[in-house]
Design a protein around this motif. Sequence first.
Motif, PDB file in Angstrom:
ATOM      1  N   THR A 169       0.858  -1.181   0.000  1.00  0.00           N
ATOM      2  CA  THR A 169       0.000   0.000   0.000  1.00  0.00           C
ATOM      3  C   THR A 169       0.892   1.227   0.000  1.00  0.00           C
ATOM      4  O   THR A 169       1.737   1.363   0.896  1.00  0.00           O
ATOM      5  CB  THR A 169      -0.891   0.029   1.265  1.00  0.00           C
ATOM      6  OG1 THR A 169      -1.692  -1.157   1.289  1.00  0.00           O
ATOM      7  CG2 THR A 169      -1.776   1.261   1.285  1.00  0.00           C
ATOM      8  N   ALA A 224       1.749  -5.259   4.940  1.00  0.00           N
ATOM      9  CA  ALA A 224       1.370  -5.896   6.203  1.00  0.00           C
ATOM     10  C   ALA A 224       1.950  -7.305   6.284  1.00  0.00           C
ATOM     11  O   ALA A 224       1.867  -8.071   5.330  1.00  0.00           O
ATOM     12  CB  ALA A 224      -0.151  -5.946   6.336  1.00  0.00           C
ATOM     13  N   THR A 278       1.931  -8.832   9.814  1.00  0.00           N
ATOM     14  CA  THR A 278       1.099  -9.332  10.902  1.00  0.00           C
ATOM     15  C   THR A 278       0.342  -8.173  11.521  1.00  0.00           C
ATOM     16  O   THR A 278       0.841  -7.049  11.569  1.00  0.00           O
ATOM     17  CB  THR A 278       1.954 -10.060  11.966  1.00  0.00           C
ATOM     18  OG1 THR A 278       1.103 -10.577  12.986  1.00  0.00           O
ATOM     19  CG2 THR A 278       2.998  -9.170  12.578  1.00  0.00           C
ATOM     20  N   GLY A 279      -0.862  -8.425  11.978  1.00  0.00           N
ATOM     21  CA  GLY A 279      -1.667  -7.387  12.596  1.00  0.00           C
ATOM     22  C   GLY A 279      -2.164  -6.367  11.593  1.00  0.00           C
ATOM     23  O   GLY A 279      -2.089  -6.568  10.379  1.00  0.00           O
ATOM     24  N   ASP A 280      -2.690  -5.257  12.101  1.00  0.00           N
ATOM     25  CA  ASP A 280      -3.242  -4.180  11.283  1.00  0.00           C
ATOM     26  C   ASP A 280      -2.659  -2.876  11.789  1.00  0.00           C
ATOM     27  O   ASP A 280      -2.953  -2.456  12.911  1.00  0.00           O
ATOM     28  CB  ASP A 280      -4.766  -4.172  11.405  1.00  0.00           C
ATOM     29  CG  ASP A 280      -5.449  -3.100  10.586  1.00  0.00           C
ATOM     30  OD1 ASP A 280      -4.783  -2.117  10.170  1.00  0.00           O
ATOM     31  OD2 ASP A 280      -6.661  -3.221  10.363  1.00  0.00           O
ATOM     32  N   TRP A 281      -1.808  -2.213  10.972  1.00  0.00           N
ATOM     33  CA  TRP A 281      -1.101  -1.020  11.450  1.00  0.00           C
ATOM     34  C   TRP A 281      -2.045   0.125  11.795  1.00  0.00           C
ATOM     35  O   TRP A 281      -1.674   1.037  12.504  1.00  0.00           O
ATOM     36  CB  TRP A 281      -0.011  -0.567  10.494  1.00  0.00           C
ATOM     37  CG  TRP A 281      -0.460  -0.019   9.168  1.00  0.00           C
ATOM     38  CD1 TRP A 281      -1.066   1.192   8.945  1.00  0.00           C
ATOM     39  CD2 TRP A 281      -0.325  -0.625   7.904  1.00  0.00           C
ATOM     40  NE1 TRP A 281      -1.311   1.363   7.608  1.00  0.00           N
ATOM     41  CE2 TRP A 281      -0.865   0.254   6.937  1.00  0.00           C
ATOM     42  CE3 TRP A 281       0.197  -1.824   7.472  1.00  0.00           C
ATOM     43  CZ2 TRP A 281      -0.902  -0.038   5.589  1.00  0.00           C
ATOM     44  CZ3 TRP A 281       0.173  -2.100   6.128  1.00  0.00           C
ATOM     45  CH2 TRP A 281      -0.372  -1.221   5.214  1.00  0.00           C
ATOM     46  N   GLU A 282      -3.286   0.092  11.325  1.00  0.00           N
ATOM     47  CA  GLU A 282      -4.240   1.146  11.660  1.00  0.00           C
ATOM     48  C   GLU A 282      -5.005   0.858  12.952  1.00  0.00           C
ATOM     49  O   GLU A 282      -5.650   1.750  13.487  1.00  0.00           O
ATOM     50  CB  GLU A 282      -5.229   1.346  10.514  1.00  0.00           C
ATOM     51  CG  GLU A 282      -4.556   1.860   9.252  1.00  0.00           C
ATOM     52  CD  GLU A 282      -5.519   1.980   8.089  1.00  0.00           C
ATOM     53  OE1 GLU A 282      -6.527   1.238   8.046  1.00  0.00           O
ATOM     54  OE2 GLU A 282      -5.253   2.821   7.221  1.00  0.00           O
ATOM     55  N   GLN A 283      -4.932  -0.382  13.445  1.00  0.00           N
ATOM     56  CA  GLN A 283      -5.751  -0.782  14.588  1.00  0.00           C
ATOM     57  C   GLN A 283      -4.977  -1.100  15.863  1.00  0.00           C
ATOM     58  O   GLN A 283      -5.501  -0.926  16.952  1.00  0.00           O
ATOM     59  CB  GLN A 283      -6.605  -2.003  14.219  1.00  0.00           C
ATOM     60  CG  GLN A 283      -7.548  -1.747  13.062  1.00  0.00           C
ATOM     61  CD  GLN A 283      -8.581  -0.685  13.373  1.00  0.00           C
ATOM     62  OE1 GLN A 283      -9.155  -0.678  14.453  1.00  0.00           O
ATOM     63  NE2 GLN A 283      -8.806   0.227  12.454  1.00  0.00           N
ATOM     64  N   HIS A 300       1.347  -4.571  15.357  1.00  0.00           N
ATOM     65  CA  HIS A 300       1.554  -4.983  13.970  1.00  0.00           C
ATOM     66  C   HIS A 300       3.035  -5.093  13.645  1.00  0.00           C
ATOM     67  O   HIS A 300       3.884  -4.530  14.323  1.00  0.00           O
ATOM     68  CB  HIS A 300       0.914  -3.961  13.019  1.00  0.00           C
ATOM     69  CG  HIS A 300       1.602  -2.631  13.067  1.00  0.00           C
ATOM     70  ND1 HIS A 300       1.373  -1.719  14.069  1.00  0.00           N
ATOM     71  CD2 HIS A 300       2.535  -2.074  12.252  1.00  0.00           C
ATOM     72  CE1 HIS A 300       2.118  -0.655  13.862  1.00  0.00           C
ATOM     73  NE2 HIS A 300       2.841  -0.839  12.767  1.00  0.00           N
ATOM     74  N   LYS A 336       5.282  -4.810   9.873  1.00  0.00           N
ATOM     75  CA  LYS A 336       5.124  -4.502   8.456  1.00  0.00           C
ATOM     76  C   LYS A 336       6.483  -4.352   7.784  1.00  0.00           C
ATOM     77  O   LYS A 336       7.473  -4.003   8.420  1.00  0.00           O
ATOM     78  CB  LYS A 336       4.290  -3.236   8.256  1.00  0.00           C
ATOM     79  CG  LYS A 336       4.909  -1.960   8.799  1.00  0.00           C
ATOM     80  CD  LYS A 336       3.935  -0.796   8.649  1.00  0.00           C
ATOM     81  CE  LYS A 336       4.457   0.482   9.233  1.00  0.00           C
ATOM     82  NZ  LYS A 336       4.689   0.460  10.666  1.00  0.00           N
ATOM     83  N   ALA A 339      -1.009   0.866  17.222  1.00  0.00           N
ATOM     84  CA  ALA A 339      -1.316   1.339  15.878  1.00  0.00           C
ATOM     85  C   ALA A 339      -0.283   2.370  15.430  1.00  0.00           C
ATOM     86  O   ALA A 339       0.274   3.096  16.254  1.00  0.00           O
ATOM     87  CB  ALA A 339      -2.722   1.944  15.835  1.00  0.00           C
TER      88      ALA A 339
END
Length: 150
Positions: A40, A50, A52-57, A60, A62, A136
């Motif tokens: 992205t 990404a 693992t995890g979600d960098w916005e939540q 994580h 990346k 996050a």
Amino acid sequence: MTPYARASWILVALLALAASPLAAQTDGPAVLHVEDVEWTEVFPGVEFGAVTGDWEQGAHGKLVRFAPELASPMHTHTHAYHGIVISGTVQNPFEGEEDPPEMGPGDYWYVPGGAPHVTACASAEPCLFYTHSDHAWDIQLTETEAPAGE
């Protein structure tokens, strides 16, 4: 691939898989090939992939790709993060630092939350590195770097 690049990639894979949903979904080993990462663009010349995890939540890990000889403006993050260089030459100068170290494949760095810094690819080749945070991801430009009138 140099021994350092290979060692750093192995370390990245171990860190990522330890917390990866992919590892949690299998009873055996798991692999994520870099060519299977979905990238992205977050800024011109900077992409996140990404792992693992979600960098916005929340927590994580990346992969980050920087175009050659590209530097971010001075900025901060609310929370700390850790980084490991996979390829290229990275610099992460903190505010007021006049001679920041150059980091190559296998080198590690840590940025505490709230610390003003720049992230830069200081090589003629693209930079690839892995970052991990327990929180996050966010970014705030420092006042000296904010656009006029804001």
